[in-house]
Scaffold this motif. Structure first.
Motif, PDB file in Angstrom:
ATOM      1  N   THR A  73      20.657  46.925 140.448  1.00  0.00           N
ATOM      2  CA  THR A  73      21.861  47.324 141.373  1.00  0.00           C
ATOM      3  C   THR A  73      20.894  48.554 142.296  1.00  0.00           C
ATOM      4  OG1 THR A  73      23.227  46.730 139.776  1.00  0.00           O
ATOM      5  CG2 THR A  73      24.055  48.585 141.601  1.00  0.00           C
ATOM      6  N   VAL A  74      20.412  49.313 141.358  1.00  0.00           N
ATOM      7  CA  VAL A  74      19.637  50.243 142.245  1.00  0.00           C
ATOM      8  C   VAL A  74      18.749  50.055 143.264  1.00  0.00           C
ATOM      9  CG1 VAL A  74      18.428  52.536 141.801  1.00  0.00           C
ATOM     10  CG2 VAL A  74      19.972  51.741 139.977  1.00  0.00           C
ATOM     11  N   ALA A  75      17.761  49.121 142.859  1.00  0.00           N
ATOM     12  CA  ALA A  75      16.927  48.441 143.775  1.00  0.00           C
ATOM     13  C   ALA A  75      17.523  47.963 145.107  1.00  0.00           C
ATOM     14  CB  ALA A  75      16.011  47.536 143.271  1.00  0.00           C
ATOM     15  N   LYS A  76      18.599  47.366 144.807  1.00  0.00           N
ATOM     16  CA  LYS A  76      19.453  46.563 146.183  1.00  0.00           C
ATOM     17  C   LYS A  76      19.915  47.681 146.910  1.00  0.00           C
ATOM     18  CE  LYS A  76      21.308  43.201 148.295  1.00  0.00           C
ATOM     19  NZ  LYS A  76      20.353  42.311 148.960  1.00  0.00           N
ATOM     20  N   ARG A  77      20.502  48.753 146.359  1.00  0.00           N
ATOM     21  CA  ARG A  77      21.368  49.893 147.287  1.00  0.00           C
ATOM     22  C   ARG A  77      19.843  50.584 147.933  1.00  0.00           C
ATOM     23  NH1 ARG A  77      23.766  52.127 142.491  1.00  0.00           N
ATOM     24  NH2 ARG A  77      22.050  53.648 142.581  1.00  0.00           N
ATOM     25  N   ILE A  78      18.850  50.780 147.365  1.00  0.00           N
ATOM     26  CA  ILE A  78      17.757  51.310 148.020  1.00  0.00           C
ATOM     27  C   ILE A  78      17.064  50.452 149.341  1.00  0.00           C
ATOM     28  CG2 ILE A  78      15.322  51.945 147.773  1.00  0.00           C
ATOM     29  CD1 ILE A  78      15.914  52.830 145.004  1.00  0.00           C
ATOM     30  N   LEU A  79      17.180  49.131 149.118  1.00  0.00           N
ATOM     31  CA  LEU A  79      16.848  48.434 149.966  1.00  0.00           C
ATOM     32  C   LEU A  79      17.938  48.376 151.252  1.00  0.00           C
ATOM     33  CD1 LEU A  79      15.284  45.351 148.077  1.00  0.00           C
ATOM     34  CD2 LEU A  79      13.954  47.038 149.424  1.00  0.00           C
ATOM     35  N   GLY A  80      19.147  48.128 150.730  1.00  0.00           N
ATOM     36  CA  GLY A  80      20.092  47.997 151.720  1.00  0.00           C
ATOM     37  C   GLY A  80      20.011  49.398 152.575  1.00  0.00           C
ATOM     38  N   ARG A  81      20.000  50.535 151.940  1.00  0.00           N
ATOM     39  CA  ARG A  81      20.063  51.823 152.830  1.00  0.00           C
ATOM     40  C   ARG A  81      18.768  51.675 154.084  1.00  0.00           C
ATOM     41  NH1 ARG A  81      21.022  57.355 150.389  1.00  0.00           N
ATOM     42  NH2 ARG A  81      20.748  57.885 152.534  1.00  0.00           N
ATOM     43  N   ILE A  82      17.578  51.326 153.439  1.00  0.00           N
ATOM     44  CA  ILE A  82      16.474  51.420 154.171  1.00  0.00           C
ATOM     45  C   ILE A  82      16.397  50.598 155.413  1.00  0.00           C
ATOM     46  CG2 ILE A  82      13.872  51.159 154.401  1.00  0.00           C
ATOM     47  CD1 ILE A  82      13.827  52.505 151.361  1.00  0.00           C
ATOM     48  N   ILE A  83      17.003  49.313 155.039  1.00  0.00           N
ATOM     49  CA  ILE A  83      17.099  48.110 156.153  1.00  0.00           C
ATOM     50  C   ILE A  83      18.212  48.663 157.238  1.00  0.00           C
ATOM     51  CG2 ILE A  83      17.603  45.905 156.525  1.00  0.00           C
ATOM     52  CD1 ILE A  83      14.918  46.111 155.676  1.00  0.00           C
ATOM     53  N   SER A  84      19.222  49.263 156.620  1.00  0.00           N
ATOM     54  CA  SER A  84      20.398  49.281 157.422  1.00  0.00           C
ATOM     55  C   SER A  84      20.101  50.838 158.484  1.00  0.00           C
ATOM     56  CB  SER A  84      21.679  49.578 157.002  1.00  0.00           C
ATOM     57  OG  SER A  84      21.900  50.578 156.067  1.00  0.00           O
ATOM     58  N   GLU A  85      19.534  51.828 157.860  1.00  0.00           N
ATOM     59  CA  GLU A  85      19.364  53.196 158.405  1.00  0.00           C
ATOM     60  C   GLU A  85      18.103  53.429 159.209  1.00  0.00           C
ATOM     61  OE1 GLU A  85      20.517  56.480 155.604  1.00  0.00           O
ATOM     62  OE2 GLU A  85      21.880  55.013 154.752  1.00  0.00           O
ATOM     63  N   HIS A  86      17.250  52.420 159.099  1.00  0.00           N
ATOM     64  CA  HIS A  86      16.005  52.578 159.934  1.00  0.00           C
ATOM     65  C   HIS A  86      15.509  51.325 160.444  1.00  0.00           C
ATOM     66  CE1 HIS A  86      12.060  54.190 161.425  1.00  0.00           C
ATOM     67  NE2 HIS A  86      12.466  55.484 160.751  1.00  0.00           N
ATOM     68  N   GLU A  87      16.005  51.170 161.869  1.00  0.00           N
ATOM     69  CA  GLU A  87      15.806  49.843 162.412  1.00  0.00           C
ATOM     70  C   GLU A  87      14.463  49.523 162.667  1.00  0.00           C
ATOM     71  OE1 GLU A  87      15.956  51.260 167.220  1.00  0.00           O
ATOM     72  OE2 GLU A  87      17.675  50.910 166.326  1.00  0.00           O
TER      73      GLU A  87
END
Length: 120
Positions: A73-87
């Motif tokens: 869950t933690v890993a998925k949140r980290i990846l989701g934010r990085i992909i969504s917040e930095h184009e």
């Protein structure tokens, strides 16, 4: 395409399925690899033209601070934010390791490794 790697980010956090894990906490290690076009920044020498590793580290620290039962869950949140917040990030791989896990054996760490790619 280029790669930025953050290695051996050491954090103390409160993840786990056992009640004592979320109360006492434990040591964690996070490693992150992101891929993106670094061509412009290699010529411009400008921070706004690259993937800022201060941003990457901040996302990791913020997401690790949110208690979860599973490292997945933690890993998925980290990846989701990085992909969504930095184009500029086209692909990211994160490893989240719990050091000295309470699993009834002499185990140095358990690690979850996940990868996410930007959808076109």
């Amino acid at each position: 395409m280029g790669t930025i790697i953050l290695e051996n980010i050491r954090l103390y956090a409160y993840h786990g399925c056992l009640p004592e894990e979320t109360k006492i906490g434990s040591d964690y290690r996070v490693d992150l690899e992101v891929k993106g076009d670094l061509g412009l920044s290699s010529k411009s020498d400008a921070l706004e033209d690259t993937i800022d590793y201060v941003f990457l580290n901040r996302v990791i620290a913020e997401e690790m601070a949110i208690t979860s039962k599973l490292l997945e869950t933690v890993a998925k949140r980290i990846l989701g934010r990085i992909i969504s917040e930095h184009e500029m990030v086209k692909k990211a791989t994160v490893s989240v390791s719990k050091l000295n896990p309470p699993i009834g054996g002499d185990v140095q760490s358990v690690t979850i490794k996940m990868t996410e790619r930007r959808k076109k």
